[in-house]
Write an enzyme that holds these catalytic residues in place. Sequence first.
Site, PDB file in Angstrom:
ATOM      1  N   LEU A   9      64.126 102.837 -38.305  1.00  0.00           N
ATOM      2  CA  LEU A   9      63.780 101.454 -37.989  1.00  0.00           C
ATOM      3  C   LEU A   9      65.002 100.650 -37.560  1.00  0.00           C
ATOM      4  O   LEU A   9      66.007 100.612 -38.268  1.00  0.00           O
ATOM      5  CB  LEU A   9      63.117 100.792 -39.202  1.00  0.00           C
ATOM      6  N   ASP A  10      64.901  99.984 -36.399  1.00  0.00           N
ATOM      7  CA  ASP A  10      65.927  99.072 -35.874  1.00  0.00           C
ATOM      8  C   ASP A  10      67.296  99.745 -35.722  1.00  0.00           C
ATOM      9  O   ASP A  10      68.332  99.087 -35.813  1.00  0.00           O
ATOM     10  CB  ASP A  10      66.083  97.835 -36.783  1.00  0.00           C
ATOM     11  N   ALA A  11      67.305 101.052 -35.474  1.00  0.00           N
ATOM     12  CA  ALA A  11      68.576 101.773 -35.421  1.00  0.00           C
ATOM     13  C   ALA A  11      68.764 102.579 -34.139  1.00  0.00           C
ATOM     14  O   ALA A  11      69.683 103.387 -34.051  1.00  0.00           O
ATOM     15  CB  ALA A  11      68.692 102.705 -36.633  1.00  0.00           C
TER      16      ALA A  11
END
Length: 292
Positions: free
Chosen positions: A235-237
């Site tokens: 997530l969000d990476a």
Amino acid sequence: MENKNVKPTAILLLHCQDQPGIISEVTKFITDNKGNIVYLDQYVDREDGMFFMRIEWELDGFLIPREKIEDYVKTLYTQRYGLTFKLYFSDVRPRMAIFVSKMSHCLYDLLARWKAGEFNCDIPCIVSNHEDLRYVALQFGIPYYVWRINKDHSNKAEVEAEEMKLLAEKKITFIVLARYMQIISDEMIDKYPNHIINIHHSFLPAFVGAKPYHQAWERGVKIIGATSHYVTAELDAGPIIEQDVTRITHKDTPESLVLKGKDLEKIVLSRAVTKHIERKILTYKNKTVIFS
């Protein structure tokens, strides 16, 4: 805006271990076959010893038929240089699907830029988990599809299967999450690797997850930002494409941070989409090389 008078071109994005002769070999291949090179940009990552290049040439008069170019590049250079490459053609327009939930600011901005001719792509569909933004799609004449996801996510796999069927039918080449408030499954990510663009309302890697503006206000930071990145299983990476920031003060509230942040989100997302459409992004490991 697309220029109808521009001749169609082939675009080659490549990377491999840095070694002598790569630029010479690739440019010789093009010029020997009567190709006129109109763009060349290259970069060497000296830490990893990796070479990256984007080269573009006109197809008019090129001796190799366009359907055979990929085979030629693969035969000539894949084994010799360990080349990894992607080949595109400028007259093949990308097909973008936009995923939204309830927030309209990014959707409006994307559609307005598309309508004005800033994006050389087609938008065959908008997908949502809510009815709220159907009126926006109607204003721009784009089909709007809704699949509601249960609060317990018990139907999420079924919904995504239907979405994937739609994307295949519409021949979608990349997806933009315009504040789509759902986590994308690994199956969809695997189907569109480095072709799902998200906008996150913080300057990643700071303040991941929900309500980052509220997190920023509580921390008392003096700048807030927005980040557009490719979606990965973490997530969000994913690889970051574009970021920007704006200054804030002690007088700001969480609500004013949200308003300032929305302006950033629109700009940052549109920049990322533009670079993707122009085929100027090359991903390596968890980073991007953005060509000028």
